[in-house]
Design a protein around this motif. Structure first.
Motif, PDB file in Angstrom:
ATOM      1  N   CYS A  62       0.805  -1.204   0.000  1.00 56.28           N
ATOM      2  CA  CYS A  62       0.000   0.000   0.000  1.00 56.28           C
ATOM      3  C   CYS A  62       0.848   1.269   0.000  1.00 56.28           C
ATOM      4  O   CYS A  62       0.377   2.322  -0.420  1.00 56.28           O
ATOM      5  CB  CYS A  62      -0.935   0.036   1.213  1.00 56.28           C
ATOM      6  N   VAL A  63       2.026   1.166   0.530  1.00 52.35           N
ATOM      7  CA  VAL A  63       2.861   2.365   0.619  1.00 52.35           C
ATOM      8  C   VAL A  63       3.707   2.560  -0.628  1.00 52.35           C
ATOM      9  O   VAL A  63       4.347   3.589  -0.803  1.00 52.35           O
ATOM     10  CB  VAL A  63       3.768   2.343   1.865  1.00 52.35           C
ATOM     11  N   LYS A  64       3.703   1.574  -1.478  1.00 48.29           N
ATOM     12  CA  LYS A  64       4.460   1.736  -2.707  1.00 48.29           C
ATOM     13  C   LYS A  64       3.790   2.765  -3.607  1.00 48.29           C
ATOM     14  O   LYS A  64       2.590   2.941  -3.585  1.00 48.29           O
ATOM     15  CB  LYS A  64       4.571   0.402  -3.438  1.00 48.29           C
ATOM     16  N   GLN A  65       4.567   3.411  -4.374  1.00 50.17           N
ATOM     17  CA  GLN A  65       4.057   4.459  -5.245  1.00 50.17           C
ATOM     18  C   GLN A  65       3.543   3.888  -6.567  1.00 50.17           C
ATOM     19  O   GLN A  65       3.808   2.748  -6.922  1.00 50.17           O
ATOM     20  CB  GLN A  65       5.167   5.487  -5.518  1.00 50.17           C
ATOM     21  N   LYS A  66       2.780   4.724  -7.259  1.00 55.22           N
ATOM     22  CA  LYS A  66       2.326   4.431  -8.623  1.00 55.22           C
ATOM     23  C   LYS A  66       1.477   3.170  -8.721  1.00 55.22           C
ATOM     24  O   LYS A  66       1.558   2.445  -9.708  1.00 55.22           O
ATOM     25  CB  LYS A  66       3.528   4.313  -9.570  1.00 55.22           C
ATOM     26  N   LEU A  67       0.708   2.898  -7.715  1.00 49.45           N
ATOM     27  CA  LEU A  67      -0.221   1.779  -7.803  1.00 49.45           C
ATOM     28  C   LEU A  67      -1.569   2.286  -8.289  1.00 49.45           C
ATOM     29  O   LEU A  67      -2.052   3.320  -7.850  1.00 49.45           O
ATOM     30  CB  LEU A  67      -0.365   1.092  -6.443  1.00 49.45           C
ATOM     31  N   ARG A  68      -2.153   1.529  -9.191  1.00 52.98           N
ATOM     32  CA  ARG A  68      -3.444   1.932  -9.739  1.00 52.98           C
ATOM     33  C   ARG A  68      -4.539   1.752  -8.699  1.00 52.98           C
ATOM     34  O   ARG A  68      -4.506   0.842  -7.871  1.00 52.98           O
ATOM     35  CB  ARG A  68      -3.770   1.085 -10.977  1.00 52.98           C
ATOM     36  N   LYS A  69      -5.531   2.618  -8.784  1.00 58.62           N
ATOM     37  CA  LYS A  69      -6.703   2.494  -7.915  1.00 58.62           C
ATOM     38  C   LYS A  69      -7.950   2.645  -8.778  1.00 58.62           C
ATOM     39  O   LYS A  69      -7.882   2.957  -9.946  1.00 58.62           O
ATOM     40  CB  LYS A  69      -6.681   3.599  -6.847  1.00 58.62           C
ATOM     41  N   GLY A  70      -9.047   2.391  -8.182  1.00 60.40           N
ATOM     42  CA  GLY A  70     -10.305   2.560  -8.906  1.00 60.40           C
ATOM     43  C   GLY A  70     -10.719   1.319  -9.679  1.00 60.40           C
ATOM     44  O   GLY A  70     -10.289   0.208  -9.376  1.00 60.40           O
ATOM     45  N   LEU A  71     -11.593   1.538 -10.653  1.00 61.20           N
ATOM     46  CA  LEU A  71     -12.172   0.421 -11.385  1.00 61.20           C
ATOM     47  C   LEU A  71     -11.117  -0.383 -12.128  1.00 61.20           C
ATOM     48  O   LEU A  71     -10.133   0.161 -12.617  1.00 61.20           O
ATOM     49  CB  LEU A  71     -13.222   0.931 -12.377  1.00 61.20           C
ATOM     50  N   TRP A  72     -11.378  -1.654 -12.198  1.00 53.04           N
ATOM     51  CA  TRP A  72     -10.465  -2.559 -12.900  1.00 53.04           C
ATOM     52  C   TRP A  72     -10.799  -2.585 -14.381  1.00 53.04           C
ATOM     53  O   TRP A  72     -11.968  -2.651 -14.781  1.00 53.04           O
ATOM     54  CB  TRP A  72     -10.592  -3.967 -12.322  1.00 53.04           C
ATOM     55  N   SER A  73      -9.751  -2.578 -15.194  1.00 52.67           N
ATOM     56  CA  SER A  73      -9.944  -2.685 -16.642  1.00 52.67           C
ATOM     57  C   SER A  73     -10.070  -4.168 -17.001  1.00 52.67           C
ATOM     58  O   SER A  73      -9.624  -5.046 -16.252  1.00 52.67           O
ATOM     59  CB  SER A  73      -8.762  -2.063 -17.377  1.00 52.67           C
ATOM     60  N   PRO A  74     -10.645  -4.471 -18.168  1.00 52.30           N
ATOM     61  CA  PRO A  74     -10.735  -5.868 -18.614  1.00 52.30           C
ATOM     62  C   PRO A  74      -9.357  -6.533 -18.711  1.00 52.30           C
ATOM     63  O   PRO A  74      -9.222  -7.729 -18.423  1.00 52.30           O
ATOM     64  CB  PRO A  74     -11.387  -5.750 -19.995  1.00 52.30           C
ATOM     65  N   GLU A  75      -8.348  -5.743 -19.100  1.00 50.65           N
ATOM     66  CA  GLU A  75      -6.987  -6.290 -19.211  1.00 50.65           C
ATOM     67  C   GLU A  75      -6.458  -6.718 -17.846  1.00 50.65           C
ATOM     68  O   GLU A  75      -5.839  -7.776 -17.705  1.00 50.65           O
ATOM     69  CB  GLU A  75      -6.044  -5.250 -19.838  1.00 50.65           C
ATOM     70  N   GLU A  76      -6.713  -5.882 -16.863  1.00 49.81           N
ATOM     71  CA  GLU A  76      -6.268  -6.213 -15.506  1.00 49.81           C
ATOM     72  C   GLU A  76      -6.988  -7.459 -14.999  1.00 49.81           C
ATOM     73  O   GLU A  76      -6.376  -8.338 -14.382  1.00 49.81           O
ATOM     74  CB  GLU A  76      -6.529  -5.028 -14.559  1.00 49.81           C
ATOM     75  N   ASP A  77      -8.283  -7.501 -15.278  1.00 51.00           N
ATOM     76  CA  ASP A  77      -9.068  -8.672 -14.864  1.00 51.00           C
ATOM     77  C   ASP A  77      -8.480  -9.945 -15.482  1.00 51.00           C
ATOM     78  O   ASP A  77      -8.352 -10.974 -14.807  1.00 51.00           O
ATOM     79  CB  ASP A  77     -10.529  -8.511 -15.298  1.00 51.00           C
ATOM     80  N   GLU A  78      -8.149  -9.841 -16.743  1.00 53.71           N
ATOM     81  CA  GLU A  78      -7.637 -11.017 -17.450  1.00 53.71           C
ATOM     82  C   GLU A  78      -6.300 -11.463 -16.858  1.00 53.71           C
ATOM     83  O   GLU A  78      -6.077 -12.655 -16.614  1.00 53.71           O
ATOM     84  CB  GLU A  78      -7.478 -10.682 -18.938  1.00 53.71           C
ATOM     85  N   LYS A  79      -5.456 -10.491 -16.572  1.00 55.89           N
ATOM     86  CA  LYS A  79      -4.147 -10.814 -15.981  1.00 55.89           C
ATOM     87  C   LYS A  79      -4.319 -11.502 -14.635  1.00 55.89           C
ATOM     88  O   LYS A  79      -3.677 -12.522 -14.355  1.00 55.89           O
ATOM     89  CB  LYS A  79      -3.320  -9.533 -15.796  1.00 55.89           C
ATOM     90  N   LEU A  80      -5.177 -10.935 -13.810  1.00 51.19           N
ATOM     91  CA  LEU A  80      -5.378 -11.508 -12.481  1.00 51.19           C
ATOM     92  C   LEU A  80      -6.021 -12.885 -12.572  1.00 51.19           C
ATOM     93  O   LEU A  80      -5.583 -13.839 -11.903  1.00 51.19           O
ATOM     94  CB  LEU A  80      -6.253 -10.571 -11.627  1.00 51.19           C
ATOM     95  N   PHE A  81      -7.026 -12.983 -13.411  1.00 50.26           N
ATOM     96  CA  PHE A  81      -7.729 -14.262 -13.558  1.00 50.26           C
ATOM     97  C   PHE A  81      -6.772 -15.355 -14.047  1.00 50.26           C
ATOM     98  O   PHE A  81      -6.742 -16.475 -13.505  1.00 50.26           O
ATOM     99  CB  PHE A  81      -8.897 -14.103 -14.536  1.00 50.26           C
ATOM    100  N   ASN A  82      -5.999 -15.015 -15.060  1.00 51.88           N
ATOM    101  CA  ASN A  82      -5.045 -15.996 -15.599  1.00 51.88           C
ATOM    102  C   ASN A  82      -4.033 -16.433 -14.541  1.00 51.88           C
ATOM    103  O   ASN A  82      -3.691 -17.611 -14.431  1.00 51.88           O
ATOM    104  CB  ASN A  82      -4.313 -15.409 -16.816  1.00 51.88           C
ATOM    105  N   HIS A  83      -3.582 -15.462 -13.769  1.00 55.64           N
ATOM    106  CA  HIS A  83      -2.580 -15.778 -12.756  1.00 55.64           C
ATOM    107  C   HIS A  83      -3.159 -16.706 -11.687  1.00 55.64           C
ATOM    108  O   HIS A  83      -2.529 -17.711 -11.321  1.00 55.64           O
ATOM    109  CB  HIS A  83      -2.061 -14.494 -12.101  1.00 55.64           C
TER     110      HIS A  83
END
Length: 367
Positions: free
Chosen positions: A7-28
DNA sequence: AACATGCTCAACCGCAGGCCA
DNA sequence: ATGGCCTGCGGTTGAGCATGT
């Protein structure tokens, strides 16, 4: 307590998830399974914190999630579990396969809670509201004198001495009126002609059918037909049941529904129903106990007349208002507007103070 | 058509507590 | 025993959509 390192790391995305992010997480997750959430973002190539990944997986990506509306059975389970467990959403969700705690929590807050409140049930306790008289009185005052600042507590108390009378002219021309208090007590004309104490300040009033003066609706059966008796007990308005209306078409019923919703913002007392005889009834909330006469043989109301009779310090004053209204909506607006004007002329403080000296408002039907 | 208001729900935040070095 | 890391939970927020004016 430590904070998430991610949480303290910088440049982390927040807010709604994009389809690409969903796909990456799901695949992982489907490939490697759920391990250490803090390492998932890095391994999956996501600019998110582990906590956000976990939430996204649990609440959205999990393949065993059930989508769509809650079934009646699920709703019943949630209600019964909530009664026992309270806001322990995770425990409730554990009994509902495919549903997340977040989903149930949202469903509760947006739907179930309101549903219970409409039924007069306290969502926190799952028991009927037990409003104290002073609370009811406060609500009544707030609704009745919406444009007048709430009075000091000591002046509110005197409202309990307010009495409502029904004039003899009403009784003689229409037959005896009846009244139901919030505790289900039934007052017949004998009681009414003397004095109907407002008790909890809430009651229903009925009168004979205008076209059939001797055909009475049964107020108690009407009362019983309402889903919850507390429906009225929690209302802070005076309710009026009037059966002297022409038959309604289905579109009229729809219009009525809209009107009563408008006239009762706290959703606690609006109700459209049909009487158990051939006529129809309308429960019309008006805050000050005015009365409307419905006339006309068509589906639409032809005339609306009402009269207020104010008596103070032995001096009587009257105000009569008769209007021809083309619709239910117009009539109700007329009534509400008139009432608000009336009571702005009577400052609450003097009104309530005078009540202790037996001030009364007579409300009767203008023929 | 434009704006206001209300509602839904995904996502975030902060905290509590378990685990482990 | 202590402190940091991590997960889980419940409350809250706010974007987006629907509805009303």
């Amino acid at each position: 307590m430590g904070r998430h390192s991610c949480c303290v790391k910088q440049k982390l995305r927040k807010g709604l998830w994009s389809p690409e992010e969903d796909e990456k997480l799901f695949n992982h997750i489907t490939r490697f399974g759920v391990g250490c959430w803090s390492s998932v973002p890095k391994l999956a190539g996501l600019q998110r914190c582990g906590k956000s990944c976990r939430l996204r997986w649990i609440n959205y990506l999990r393949p065993d999630l059930k989508r769509g509306m809650f079934s009646q059975q699920e709703e019943d389970i949630i209600l019964s579990l909530h009664e026992v467990l309270g806001n322990r959403w995770a425990q409730i969700a554990a009994q509902l396969p495919g549903r997340t705690d977040n989903e149930i929590k949202n469903f509760w807050n947006s739907c179930l809670k309101k549903k219970l409140m409409k039924q007069g049930i306290d969502p926190a306790t799952h028991k009927p509201f037990t409003q104290q008289p002073h609370q009811i009185k406060q609500e009544l005052i707030n609704n009745t004198f919406s444009e007048t600042p709430p009075p000091e507590p000591e002046s509110i108390l005197s409202l309990q001495n307010m009495h409502l009378h029904f004039s003899n002219s009403l009784a003689s021309s229409q037959g005896p009126p009846f009244l139901i208090s919030s505790d289900s007590s039934y007052y017949d004309s004998a009681v009414l002609t003397t004095e109907a104490t407002s008790r909890d300040q809430i009651f229903l009033m009925g009168m004979s059918n205008h076209n059939k003066p001797h055909e009475w609706v049964d107020p108690l059966s009407y009362y019983d037909s309402v889903p919850s008796q507390h429906h009225f007990g929690t209302s802070s308005s005076y309710g009026m049941v009037c059966s002297s209306m022409p038959s309604l078409t289905s579109s009229d019923q729809n219009n009525l529904s809209a009107i009563t919703d408008f006239s009762d913002n706290n959703n606690s007392g609006s109700k459209i129903t049909s009487s158990n005889n051939s006529s129809n009834m309308m429960e019309n909330h008006n805050n000050n106990g005015g009365m409307v006469s419905w006339e006309g043989s068509e589906n639409k109301m032809a005339e609306c007349s009402f009269q207020f009779h104010h008596q103070e310090n032995g001096v009587k004053s009257e105000e009569v208002m008769t209007n021809t209204c083309s619709s239910w909506q117009e009539t109700v607006h007329q009534l509400q507007n008139h009432i608000s004007i009336d009571f702005n002329n009577y400052p609450l403080r003097s009104f309530s103070q005078d009540l202790t000296a037996a001030t009364s408002y007579d409300v009767f039907r203008h023929i």
